[in-house]
Design an enzyme around this catalytic site. Sequence first.
Site, PDB file in Angstrom:
ATOM      1  N   CYS A  84      13.373  11.306   6.533  1.00  0.00           N
ATOM      2  CA  CYS A  84      13.292  10.957   7.949  1.00  0.00           C
ATOM      3  C   CYS A  84      14.608  11.267   8.634  1.00  0.00           C
ATOM      4  CB  CYS A  84      12.949   9.486   8.089  1.00  0.00           C
ATOM      5  SG  CYS A  84      13.962   8.454   7.048  1.00  0.00           S
ATOM      6  N   LYS A 112       0.878  -1.178   0.000  1.00  0.00           N
ATOM      7  CA  LYS A 112       0.000   0.000   0.000  1.00  0.00           C
ATOM      8  C   LYS A 112       0.913   1.226   0.000  1.00  0.00           C
ATOM      9  CE  LYS A 112      -1.990   3.288   1.817  1.00  0.00           C
ATOM     10  NZ  LYS A 112      -1.717   4.614   1.207  1.00  0.00           N
TER      11      LYS A 112
HETATM   12  P1  NAD Z   1       2.091   9.255   6.774  1.00  0.00           P
HETATM   13  O1  NAD Z   1       2.133   8.689   8.160  1.00  0.00           O
HETATM   14  O2  NAD Z   1       1.136  10.327   6.490  1.00  0.00           O
HETATM   15  O3  NAD Z   1       1.773   8.112   5.710  1.00  0.00           O
HETATM   16  C1  NAD Z   1       2.552   6.952   5.622  1.00  0.00           C
HETATM   17  C2  NAD Z   1       1.694   5.846   5.027  1.00  0.00           C
HETATM   18  O4  NAD Z   1       0.691   5.492   5.979  1.00  0.00           O
HETATM   19  C3  NAD Z   1       0.966   6.232   3.743  1.00  0.00           C
HETATM   20  O5  NAD Z   1       0.970   5.156   2.843  1.00  0.00           O
HETATM   21  C4  NAD Z   1      -0.446   6.505   4.249  1.00  0.00           C
HETATM   22  O6  NAD Z   1      -1.432   6.332   3.255  1.00  0.00           O
HETATM   23  C5  NAD Z   1      -0.569   5.466   5.340  1.00  0.00           C
HETATM   24  N1  NAD Z   1      -1.612   5.732   6.338  1.00  0.00           N
HETATM   25  C6  NAD Z   1      -2.153   6.914   6.709  1.00  0.00           C
HETATM   26  N2  NAD Z   1      -3.105   6.737   7.641  1.00  0.00           N
HETATM   27  C7  NAD Z   1      -3.160   5.412   7.894  1.00  0.00           C
HETATM   28  C8  NAD Z   1      -3.922   4.608   8.771  1.00  0.00           C
HETATM   29  N3  NAD Z   1      -4.834   5.126   9.582  1.00  0.00           N
HETATM   30  N4  NAD Z   1      -3.695   3.282   8.774  1.00  0.00           N
HETATM   31  C9  NAD Z   1      -2.754   2.719   7.993  1.00  0.00           C
HETATM   32  N5  NAD Z   1      -2.011   3.438   7.116  1.00  0.00           N
HETATM   33  C10 NAD Z   1      -2.202   4.769   7.077  1.00  0.00           C
HETATM   34  O7  NAD Z   1       3.591   9.698   6.421  1.00  0.00           O
HETATM   35  P2  NAD Z   1       4.137  10.455   5.099  1.00  0.00           P
HETATM   36  O8  NAD Z   1       3.685  11.884   5.172  1.00  0.00           O
HETATM   37  O9  NAD Z   1       3.873   9.686   3.870  1.00  0.00           O
HETATM   38  O10 NAD Z   1       5.703  10.393   5.372  1.00  0.00           O
HETATM   39  C11 NAD Z   1       6.360  11.283   6.210  1.00  0.00           C
HETATM   40  C12 NAD Z   1       6.685  10.664   7.553  1.00  0.00           C
HETATM   41  O11 NAD Z   1       7.374   9.423   7.366  1.00  0.00           O
HETATM   42  C13 NAD Z   1       7.612  11.506   8.388  1.00  0.00           C
HETATM   43  O12 NAD Z   1       7.166  11.513   9.724  1.00  0.00           O
HETATM   44  C14 NAD Z   1       8.953  10.797   8.266  1.00  0.00           C
HETATM   45  O13 NAD Z   1       9.845  11.024   9.319  1.00  0.00           O
HETATM   46  C15 NAD Z   1       8.530   9.381   8.197  1.00  0.00           C
HETATM   47  N6  NAD Z   1       9.554   8.550   7.587  1.00  0.00           N
HETATM   48  C16 NAD Z   1      10.299   7.748   8.402  1.00  0.00           C
HETATM   49  C17 NAD Z   1      11.305   6.958   7.869  1.00  0.00           C
HETATM   50  C18 NAD Z   1      12.120   6.062   8.760  1.00  0.00           C
HETATM   51  O14 NAD Z   1      12.733   5.143   8.241  1.00  0.00           O
HETATM   52  N7  NAD Z   1      12.175   6.286  10.051  1.00  0.00           N
HETATM   53  C19 NAD Z   1      11.556   6.989   6.490  1.00  0.00           C
HETATM   54  C20 NAD Z   1      10.784   7.835   5.684  1.00  0.00           C
HETATM   55  C21 NAD Z   1       9.780   8.608   6.248  1.00  0.00           C
END
Ligand code: NAD
Length: 495
Positions: free
Chosen positions: A284, A175
């Site tokens: 991140c 997803k």
């Molecule tokens: P997000 O949390 O908005 O979305 C991430 C994913 O989760 C998307 O596919 C989204 O559709 C899905 N999602 C959203 N709501 C959900 C729910 N209720 N249930 C299940 N899935 C759901 O994050 P984003 O804006 O896409 O990415 C940015 C964030 O990701 C930042 O906080 C960043 O630090 C983090 N990040 C962390 C790493 C790491 O390895 N630590 C790497 C990249 C990004």
Amino acid sequence: MTTTFKNFIGGQWIAPATGEHFENRNPADRNDLIGLFPASGVADVHAAVASARRGFERWKRTPAPARGDVLRRVGDLLAARKEALADAMTREMGKPLAETRGDVQEGIDTAYYAATEGRRLFGHTVPSELANKWAMSMRRPIGVCGLITPFNFPLAIPTWKAFPALLCGNAVVLKPAEDVPHTATLLVEILLEAGLPPEVIQLVHGHGEVVGKALVEHPDVPVLSFTGSTETGRFVGETCGRMHKRLSLEMGGKNAQIVLDDANLDLALDGVLWGAFGTTGQRCTATSRLILQAGIHDAFVARLADRARALRLGDGRAAGTDVGPLVHEAARDKVERYVAIGHEQGATLVCGGQRAIGDVLDHGWFFQPTIFSGVTAGSRLEQEEIFGPVLSVIKVATVDEAFAVNNGVRYGLSSSVYTQDVNVAFRALQELDNGITYINAPTIGAEAHLPFGGVKETGNGHREGGWEVFEFYSETKVGYVDYSGSLQRAQIDNY
Ligand code: NAD
């Protein structure tokens, strides 16, 4: 003509059961519509999981070296299509081509690393405490893995999860983030072309609160791997805990680069520019805090501001662009809110702080590289993840104070220290509360063959990448063979 894309479920490309779609637009030019992608529903997720269960029954019986061969071909195809993938990725999420090429390269490296793991997947053989008895452990596949990924590494992060999951013999339901569905589609096409049996992979596009949630809650998905914000990760974690699922969480960061008085300042300057403003601060591991020792503080901030002002903003597909747009309007709004918070809390705006405007820039979600100095440890600007091109500078007197500020946030992904003092460098490796610490290098730059992940509220103890990830996607099984011909009882005092 607008292209309408499909899910990949049950071994075929099909429209969502909902009949609904969402738009995917270029963040550098909102007039550029890339296509319509499925706004799938719960029924699509259920169909995908049912198919993946069938795929798993077949794939788990395929020898691991043969599974590795498929991934090697995936690596070859990624390499052959690197330029086209990078272009598609820049178009849908904005970072410059040099960075999206790097994103593809990470996928290639991950594919080749996973391919060779098919000939290892080591277990242990250890002596038994009893005579004529054999004792060993081995790795077994688990089942259907639900992979939920963010927008900022549209190819690399899905490959970090999918390739080890597949190599270990699991089936996958992917997803991807709503902002980057095209890259995920191209990746699944490559997996199929490389010979992955169709039902082993499923791609379900759609909104997180619908598709992601349904995947997390599905009882036939025993393994979940999530990368995204800490807030979403908390929901995923609560559900998985209740349902006894195996879960890997990679979440937010508030990473700091520390520059001490004895540092090579030219090197530190290059490092912080790349760390803070690469990917428009949407990594991140982005550097969002700069901790400067007092002796070099003023001169370093002045030089840094000059360099930040000179960064060229633009379409990531245009030659000469250093910094692309933010991924969407809400991301830029969030950056603006934090700039206002910085002003309210008395920080000093050194440069940036505004939307970037101009002919090309007016069409996208651009924001000037922004630096605040005089930021107080503990303030919101210093504590909260902004995920944009905003750098907070904190002045400290000593090494101990620098380390305490680094550790004083709820996140713990990466950190960086610029110093010439080997003793301080090794202290940093021991004392900084992060999953990754760089010495004389920026906070970003992880390599595919080392474990990647963070401590505290960044993660939940698992790692992606390297050798550790294969343990997450497989189950330890222990086998004992007693060839003594008599009943031998372990843990009984036989001596
Ligand atoms: P997000 O949390 O908005 O979305 C991430 C994913 O989760 C998307 O596919 C989204 O559709 C899905 N999602 C959203 N709501 C959900 C729910 N209720 N249930 C299940 N899935 C759901 O994050 P984003 O804006 O896409 O990415 C940015 C964030 O990701 C930042 O906080 C960043 O630090 C983090 N990040 C962390 C790493 C790491 O390895 N630590 C790497 C990249 C990004």
